[in-house]
Design a protein around this motif. Structure first.
Motif, PDB file in Angstrom:
ATOM      1  N   ARG A  82     -42.237 -24.708 -22.127  1.00  0.00           N
ATOM      2  CA  ARG A  82     -43.184 -24.536 -21.012  1.00  0.00           C
ATOM      3  C   ARG A  82     -44.447 -25.360 -21.235  1.00  0.00           C
ATOM      4  O   ARG A  82     -45.475 -25.104 -20.608  1.00  0.00           O
ATOM      5  CB  ARG A  82     -43.566 -23.063 -20.859  1.00  0.00           C
ATOM      6  CG  ARG A  82     -42.396 -22.207 -20.436  1.00  0.00           C
ATOM      7  CD  ARG A  82     -42.828 -20.797 -20.121  1.00  0.00           C
ATOM      8  NE  ARG A  82     -41.701 -19.895 -20.250  1.00  0.00           N
ATOM      9  CZ  ARG A  82     -41.791 -18.576 -20.334  1.00  0.00           C
ATOM     10  NH1 ARG A  82     -42.971 -17.997 -20.302  1.00  0.00           N
ATOM     11  NH2 ARG A  82     -40.721 -17.824 -20.457  1.00  0.00           N
ATOM     12  N   ALA A 111     -46.201 -25.770 -24.219  1.00  0.00           N
ATOM     13  CA  ALA A 111     -47.147 -25.383 -25.272  1.00  0.00           C
ATOM     14  C   ALA A 111     -47.108 -26.349 -26.459  1.00  0.00           C
ATOM     15  O   ALA A 111     -48.155 -26.644 -27.064  1.00  0.00           O
ATOM     16  CB  ALA A 111     -46.867 -23.956 -25.740  1.00  0.00           C
ATOM     17  N   HIS A 166     -38.333 -20.808 -36.848  1.00  0.00           N
ATOM     18  CA  HIS A 166     -37.855 -21.776 -37.839  1.00  0.00           C
ATOM     19  C   HIS A 166     -36.626 -21.260 -38.580  1.00  0.00           C
ATOM     20  O   HIS A 166     -36.618 -20.106 -39.032  1.00  0.00           O
ATOM     21  CB  HIS A 166     -38.950 -22.038 -38.892  1.00  0.00           C
ATOM     22  CG  HIS A 166     -39.930 -23.099 -38.512  1.00  0.00           C
ATOM     23  ND1 HIS A 166     -39.601 -24.433 -38.408  1.00  0.00           N
ATOM     24  CD2 HIS A 166     -41.251 -23.028 -38.221  1.00  0.00           C
ATOM     25  CE1 HIS A 166     -40.673 -25.125 -38.073  1.00  0.00           C
ATOM     26  NE2 HIS A 166     -41.688 -24.300 -37.949  1.00  0.00           N
ATOM     27  N   ALA A 196     -37.875 -35.467 -29.423  1.00  0.00           N
ATOM     28  CA  ALA A 196     -38.154 -35.875 -28.035  1.00  0.00           C
ATOM     29  C   ALA A 196     -39.635 -35.713 -27.726  1.00  0.00           C
ATOM     30  O   ALA A 196     -40.251 -36.568 -27.085  1.00  0.00           O
ATOM     31  CB  ALA A 196     -37.306 -35.050 -27.071  1.00  0.00           C
TER      32      ALA A 196
HETATM   33  C1  LIG Z   1     -40.551 -28.492 -31.124  1.00  0.00           C
HETATM   34  C2  LIG Z   1     -41.351 -27.406 -30.400  1.00  0.00           C
HETATM   35  C3  LIG Z   1     -42.697 -27.242 -31.075  1.00  0.00           C
HETATM   36  C4  LIG Z   1     -41.566 -27.871 -28.940  1.00  0.00           C
HETATM   37  O1  LIG Z   1     -42.402 -26.907 -28.298  1.00  0.00           O
HETATM   38  P1  LIG Z   1     -42.209 -26.541 -26.745  1.00  0.00           P
HETATM   39  O2  LIG Z   1     -43.391 -25.778 -26.319  1.00  0.00           O
HETATM   40  O3  LIG Z   1     -40.886 -25.922 -26.524  1.00  0.00           O
HETATM   41  O4  LIG Z   1     -42.204 -28.006 -26.111  1.00  0.00           O
HETATM   42  P2  LIG Z   1     -42.776 -28.451 -24.686  1.00  0.00           P
HETATM   43  O5  LIG Z   1     -42.389 -27.444 -23.655  1.00  0.00           O
HETATM   44  O6  LIG Z   1     -44.207 -28.800 -24.811  1.00  0.00           O
HETATM   45  O7  LIG Z   1     -41.908 -29.760 -24.441  1.00  0.00           O
HETATM   46  C5  LIG Z   1     -42.435 -31.040 -24.690  1.00  0.00           C
HETATM   47  C6  LIG Z   1     -41.289 -32.035 -24.747  1.00  0.00           C
HETATM   48  O8  LIG Z   1     -40.496 -31.789 -25.907  1.00  0.00           O
HETATM   49  C7  LIG Z   1     -39.123 -32.069 -25.608  1.00  0.00           C
HETATM   50  N1  LIG Z   1     -38.361 -30.845 -25.740  1.00  0.00           N
HETATM   51  C8  LIG Z   1     -38.843 -29.602 -25.965  1.00  0.00           C
HETATM   52  N2  LIG Z   1     -37.827 -28.726 -26.088  1.00  0.00           N
HETATM   53  C9  LIG Z   1     -36.693 -29.429 -25.944  1.00  0.00           C
HETATM   54  C10 LIG Z   1     -35.317 -29.095 -26.003  1.00  0.00           C
HETATM   55  N3  LIG Z   1     -34.919 -27.835 -26.229  1.00  0.00           N
HETATM   56  N4  LIG Z   1     -34.423 -30.078 -25.863  1.00  0.00           N
HETATM   57  C11 LIG Z   1     -34.807 -31.357 -25.639  1.00  0.00           C
HETATM   58  N5  LIG Z   1     -36.109 -31.745 -25.574  1.00  0.00           N
HETATM   59  C12 LIG Z   1     -37.027 -30.789 -25.724  1.00  0.00           C
HETATM   60  C13 LIG Z   1     -39.102 -32.608 -24.196  1.00  0.00           C
HETATM   61  O9  LIG Z   1     -39.284 -34.002 -24.276  1.00  0.00           O
HETATM   62  C14 LIG Z   1     -40.317 -31.949 -23.596  1.00  0.00           C
HETATM   63  O10 LIG Z   1     -40.843 -32.622 -22.494  1.00  0.00           O
HETATM   64  P3  LIG Z   1     -40.322 -32.231 -21.010  1.00  0.00           P
HETATM   65  O11 LIG Z   1     -40.426 -30.731 -20.911  1.00  0.00           O
HETATM   66  O12 LIG Z   1     -41.272 -32.965 -20.132  1.00  0.00           O
HETATM   67  O13 LIG Z   1     -38.913 -32.690 -20.945  1.00  0.00           O
HETATM   68  C15 LIG Z   1     -40.555 -26.069 -30.343  1.00  0.00           C
HETATM   69  O14 LIG Z   1     -39.245 -26.325 -29.895  1.00  0.00           O
HETATM   70  C16 LIG Z   1     -40.493 -25.330 -31.668  1.00  0.00           C
HETATM   71  O15 LIG Z   1     -41.418 -24.596 -32.031  1.00  0.00           O
HETATM   72  N6  LIG Z   1     -39.370 -25.485 -32.415  1.00  0.00           N
HETATM   73  C17 LIG Z   1     -39.174 -24.765 -33.676  1.00  0.00           C
HETATM   74  C18 LIG Z   1     -40.091 -25.296 -34.747  1.00  0.00           C
HETATM   75  C19 LIG Z   1     -39.924 -26.786 -34.952  1.00  0.00           C
HETATM   76  O16 LIG Z   1     -38.801 -27.306 -35.014  1.00  0.00           O
HETATM   77  N7  LIG Z   1     -41.067 -27.488 -35.041  1.00  0.00           N
HETATM   78  C20 LIG Z   1     -41.109 -28.912 -35.291  1.00  0.00           C
HETATM   79  C21 LIG Z   1     -41.188 -29.147 -36.765  1.00  0.00           C
HETATM   80  S1  LIG Z   1     -41.406 -30.889 -37.108  1.00  0.00           S
END
Ligand SMILES: CC(C)(COP(=O)(O)OP(=O)(O)OC[C@H]1O[C@@H](n2cnc3c(N)ncnc32)[C@H](O)[C@@H]1OP(=O)(O)O)[C@@H](O)C(=O)NCCC(=O)NCCS
Length: 149
Positions: free
Chosen positions: A80, A82, A25, A115
């Motif tokens: 991936r 999660a 974050h 997304a």
């Molecule tokens: C948002 C977050 C929780 C997503 O977790 P993640 O494990 O990377 O996401 P997933 O692999 O499960 O991806 C699920 C979907 O999210 C979207 N997504 C995830 N990362 C993305 C990226 N870098 N760019 C665009 N879309 C993305 C896609 O739609 C993806 O589906 P797909 O892989 O079939 O295309 C992660 O990026 C994170 O921890 N970010 C920092 C903290 C944060 O911003 N939390 C949200 C606060 S509201």
């Protein structure tokens, strides 16, 4: 999908939670905020890969409304599945608990999270101006909701 485990988190998980929070974050929560969440009885759930915490969610429940306050995945394993895994487990639990909806605020510029939420059926229900701190002033929040009943 890898065979991750999903389990409730407690005070002993705080060091691992904080390591991920600070890595993921731009404006991480402090240890005191997580302690307050645990004390208040909020739900903290984690995804584990062979015993290692890789992500977590924090939810406040108010009557039948569940409010997702934090969702975070270790940057080393992002993209991936999660984040989706954590969100899907949470939605299943909310449905089982007969919650009416899952609500959240998200930075308007957080394309990855938006997304994910949109693909999980969340829709915009509001907008909060200048809600979050940001490097050049403040950033707006989108308020999103997934109806469950
Ligand atoms: C948002 C977050 C929780 C997503 O977790 P993640 O494990 O990377 O996401 P997933 O692999 O499960 O991806 C699920 C979907 O999210 C979207 N997504 C995830 N990362 C993305 C990226 N870098 N760019 C665009 N879309 C993305 C896609 O739609 C993806 O589906 P797909 O892989 O079939 O295309 C992660 O990026 C994170 O921890 N970010 C920092 C903290 C944060 O911003 N939390 C949200 C606060 S509201």
């Amino acid at each position: 999908m890898p065979s991750w485990d999903w389990a409730a988190l407690a005070g002993e998980d705080l060091p691992e939670i904080l390591a991920i929070e600070e890595a993921a974050h731009p404006y991480p929560w402090s240890e005191a905020v997580f302690e307050d969440c645990l004390r208040a009885g909020y739900r903290l759930d984690g995804a584990f890969d062979r015993g290692q915490l890789i992500g977590y969610s924090v939810v406040m429940t108010v009557l039948d409304e569940w409010h997702l306050l934090n969702l975070c995945v270790d940057p080393a394993v992002q993209r991936r599945g999660a984040g989706r895994f954590l969100l899907e487990r949470l939605l299943e639990s909310a449905v089982a608990a007969e919650a009416s909806c899952l609500l959240l605020e998200v930075r308007a510029g957080n394309r990855a999270a938006i997304a994910l939420y949109e693909s999980a059926g969340f829709a915009d229900i509001g907008h909060r101006k200048a809600y979050y701190p940001a490097p050049n002033g403040r950033e707006d929040a989108r308020v999103m909701r997934r109806l469950l009943s």
